[in-house]
Design a protein around this motif. Structure first.
Motif, short mmCIF file in Angstrom:
data_model
loop_
_atom_site.label_atom_id
_atom_site.label_comp_id
_atom_site.label_asym_id
_atom_site.label_seq_id
_atom_site.Cartn_x
_atom_site.Cartn_y
_atom_site.Cartn_z
N ARG A 109 0.85 -1.19 0.00
CA ARG A 109 0.00 0.00 0.00
C ARG A 109 0.88 1.23 0.00
NH1 ARG A 109 -5.14 -0.68 0.96
NH2 ARG A 109 -5.34 1.38 1.88
N LEU A 110 0.64 2.14 -0.96
CA LEU A 110 1.48 3.30 -1.17
C LEU A 110 0.64 4.58 -1.23
CD1 LEU A 110 3.60 1.79 -4.09
CD2 LEU A 110 4.32 1.96 -1.70
N LEU A 111 1.11 5.61 -0.57
CA LEU A 111 0.52 6.94 -0.71
C LEU A 111 1.42 7.72 -1.65
CD1 LEU A 111 -1.62 9.00 0.12
CD2 LEU A 111 -0.14 9.67 2.03
N LEU A 112 0.93 7.92 -2.89
CA LEU A 112 1.73 8.56 -3.92
C LEU A 112 1.38 10.04 -4.05
CD1 LEU A 112 1.71 5.76 -6.65
CD2 LEU A 112 3.45 6.26 -4.93
N PRO A 113 2.37 10.88 -4.30
CA PRO A 113 2.15 12.33 -4.34
C PRO A 113 1.34 12.75 -5.56
CG PRO A 113 4.38 11.81 -5.04
CD PRO A 113 3.77 10.52 -4.55
N PRO A 114 0.82 13.99 -5.58
CA PRO A 114 0.09 14.50 -6.75
C PRO A 114 0.95 14.47 -8.00
CG PRO A 114 -0.18 15.96 -4.87
CD PRO A 114 0.89 14.98 -4.49
N GLN A 115 0.31 14.17 -9.12
CA GLN A 115 1.01 14.08 -10.40
C GLN A 115 0.72 15.33 -11.22
OE1 GLN A 115 3.09 11.18 -10.86
NE2 GLN A 115 2.53 11.28 -8.70
N ASN A 182 7.32 11.88 -10.28
CA ASN A 182 7.89 11.40 -9.04
C ASN A 182 6.97 10.36 -8.42
OD1 ASN A 182 9.11 11.03 -6.58
ND2 ASN A 182 8.39 12.96 -5.73
N LEU A 183 7.44 9.11 -8.34
CA LEU A 183 6.65 8.04 -7.73
C LEU A 183 7.18 7.67 -6.36
CD1 LEU A 183 5.77 5.55 -10.61
CD2 LEU A 183 4.31 7.23 -9.50
N ASN A 184 8.05 8.49 -5.79
CA ASN A 184 8.51 8.23 -4.43
C ASN A 184 7.32 8.32 -3.48
OD1 ASN A 184 11.37 7.77 -4.52
ND2 ASN A 184 11.54 9.87 -5.26
N PRO A 185 6.97 7.23 -2.80
CA PRO A 185 5.78 7.26 -1.93
C PRO A 185 6.00 8.11 -0.69
CG PRO A 185 6.95 5.17 -1.70
CD PRO A 185 7.62 5.91 -2.82
N GLU A 186 4.92 8.77 -0.28
CA GLU A 186 4.96 9.52 0.97
C GLU A 186 4.84 8.58 2.16
OE1 GLU A 186 1.82 12.37 0.72
OE2 GLU A 186 2.57 13.26 -1.12
#
Length: 342
Positions: A109-115, A182-186
Motif C-alpha cells: 500500500r502506497l501513498l503517492l504524491p500528486p502528479q 515522481n513516484l517516491n511514496p509519501e
C-alpha cells in the motif's frame, strides 16, 4: 506541432471512450447485478492505511470461524523512506521475516504524491529484490493518481511474503516504464492476512450436512448425497471490478451438493421420498414393459441431491457513497451448509 496535438488528443479520447464502455458493460453484468453490488468509480477509490487497519481489525474480530480460519492482520510500516531520484524506480526494504506462518494475502500500500504532469493513469510493475542484480516480477497493476492530492494505491504481493524465509527481509522495487513523474511514496506499508500454526490446528471442520462425505465410496457402494467443499476465488471469477471492490474475503468456502439419492435416504420432503419410491417402481415396470420407448415417455426421475440449508457471507467492500471508506455487507444464501434429496 498541431498535428502531434490532434493525434494525441484523438488517442486520449479513444482511450476514454473505451474505458467508459468497459465500465458500463461491466455494470450490466448479470453476476454483479444479482449480487446487488454497486460498482465503485475506480479512480475515486482512496482508502487510507488508517481506515483500512481500523475497519479490517473490527471486521476480523467479528468474523465467524465456522467455515474458514480467521486470519490475523499484520501491518508493516516503512517509516524511514529513502528519498530517491525521480528518474529511478523507488526501492523499499521492509524488515519482514516469515517463519512458520501461512500468508493468505498481502498488499503493498502506497501513498503517492500528486502528479502534476500527464498521465494520471499509469501501469506499474512491482518486483521482489533477490540480490544486487537479481529480481523477479511479482505483479502488475493500474494506478489511478491525482493532479491535486495524494492518492492511496495498492498492488498484490502475496507471492513475495509466501516465499519469504526467516532469514531474509522483503525488498521491493516499483517500476513504471513510461512515467516521468515522481513516484517516491509519501507512505509505504505492507498489509497481510496471516495464519499462525496454532490457529490452523484449531480450524473448525463443521458444516458437513446430514451425511458424511469423508466416507470413501466402493465399487459396490457409491457415495450418497452429501456436501462437498468448493473454494471460490473472486479473482478467478474474472471480474476485475468485483475484485477491486471486495476487500475480504478474496476466497471463501461455498460448498456444493453431489451424490446418489436411493429410496428413503436423506429426503428433504415427503414428496421427494414418494418420488424416490415411484422412480424405483418405474424402473421395475420398465423391465417388464413390452414397448420400452412408450414407457420411457412417462419416465419418473429419481430425487436429486441439492442444498437444503444455506448460509450467508459477510464481505468487506469499498463504500459506494464514500470511496475513501470501507463497509461490511451481507450476501444472502452464499454458502451450502447441508444437502438433501429433493
Amino acid at each position: 506541432m498541431g498535428y502531434y496535438f490532434v493525434v494525441n488528443k484523438t488517442a486520449w479520447t479513444l482511450f476514454v471512450i473505451v474505458y467508459i464502455s468497459v465500465i458500463v458493460a461491466d455494470s450490466e453484468d448479470p453476476l454483479i447485478n444479482s449480487l446487488g453490488l454497486d460498482l465503485p468509480d475506480l479512480p475515486k477509490i482512496n482508502i487510507s492505511l488508517d481506515e483500512y487497519e481500523r475497519v479490517v481489525t473490527a471486521y476480523l474480530s467479528e468474523k465467524d470461524d465456522s467455515y474458514e480460519p480467521v486470519p490475523e492482520l499484520r501491518v508493516y510500516r516503512l517509516n524511514n523512506l529513502p528519498r530517491q531520484d525521480a528518474s529511478h524506480s523507488p526501492k523499499m526494504i521492509f524488515p519482514i521475516k516469515m517463519s512458520s506462518e501461512t500468508v493468505e494475502s498481502a498488499l503493498l500500500r502506497l501513498l503517492l504524491p500528486p502528479q502534476n504532469d500527464f498521465p494520471d493513469i499509469i501501469e506499474v510493475e512491482v518486483y521482489q529484490i533477490l540480490g544486487v542484480r537479481r529480481r523477479r516480477l511479482l505483479n502488475e497493476a493500474t494506478f489511478y493518481l491525482s493532479k491535486r492530492f495524494s492518492k492511496w494505491c495498492e498492488i498484490d504481493i502475496t507471492d513475495a511474503l509466501s516465499t519469504l524465509s526467516a532469514k531474509n527481509h522483503l525488498g521491493l522495487e516499483l517500476v513504471c516504464k513510461e512515467c516521468t513523474n515522481n513516484l517516491n511514496p509519501e507512505v509505504a506499508a505492507v498489509t497481510a492476512f496471516v495464519h499462525t500454526v496454532e490457529k490452523r490446528k484449531k480450524r473448525s471442520t463443521g458444516i458437513v450436512g446430514r451425511t458424511d462425505c469423508s466416507l470413501r465410496p466402493t465399487k459396490t457402494k457409491k457415495r450418497r448425497c452429501c456436501r462437498h467443499e468448493m473454494t471460490v476465488s473472486f479473482t478467478k471469477l474474472g471480474h476485475k471490478f468485483l475484485e477491486s471492490r471486495v476487500v475480504d474475503p478474496k476466497t471463501y468456502e461455498a460448498g456444493y451438493c453431489r451424490g446418489l439419492c436411493p429410496p428413503n435416504f436423506n429426503f428433504a420432503t415427503n414428496h421427494s421420498r414418494i418420488q424416490g419410491i415411484m422412480h424405483q417402481l418405474w424402473k421395475q415396470e420398465s423391465v417388464n414393459a413390452k414397448n420400452v420407448n412408450d414407457h420411457n415417455a412417462h419416465q419418473i426421475p429419481k430425487s436429486c441431491c441439492a442444498p437444503s440449508k444455506l448460509g450467508d457471507l459477510q464481505i468487506l467492500v469499498v463504500s459506494k457513497i464514500d470511496p475513501s471508506k470501507l463497509e461490511v455487507l451481507t450476501w444472502k444464501n452464499m454458502r451450502v451448509l447441508e444437502c438433501a434429496c429433493f
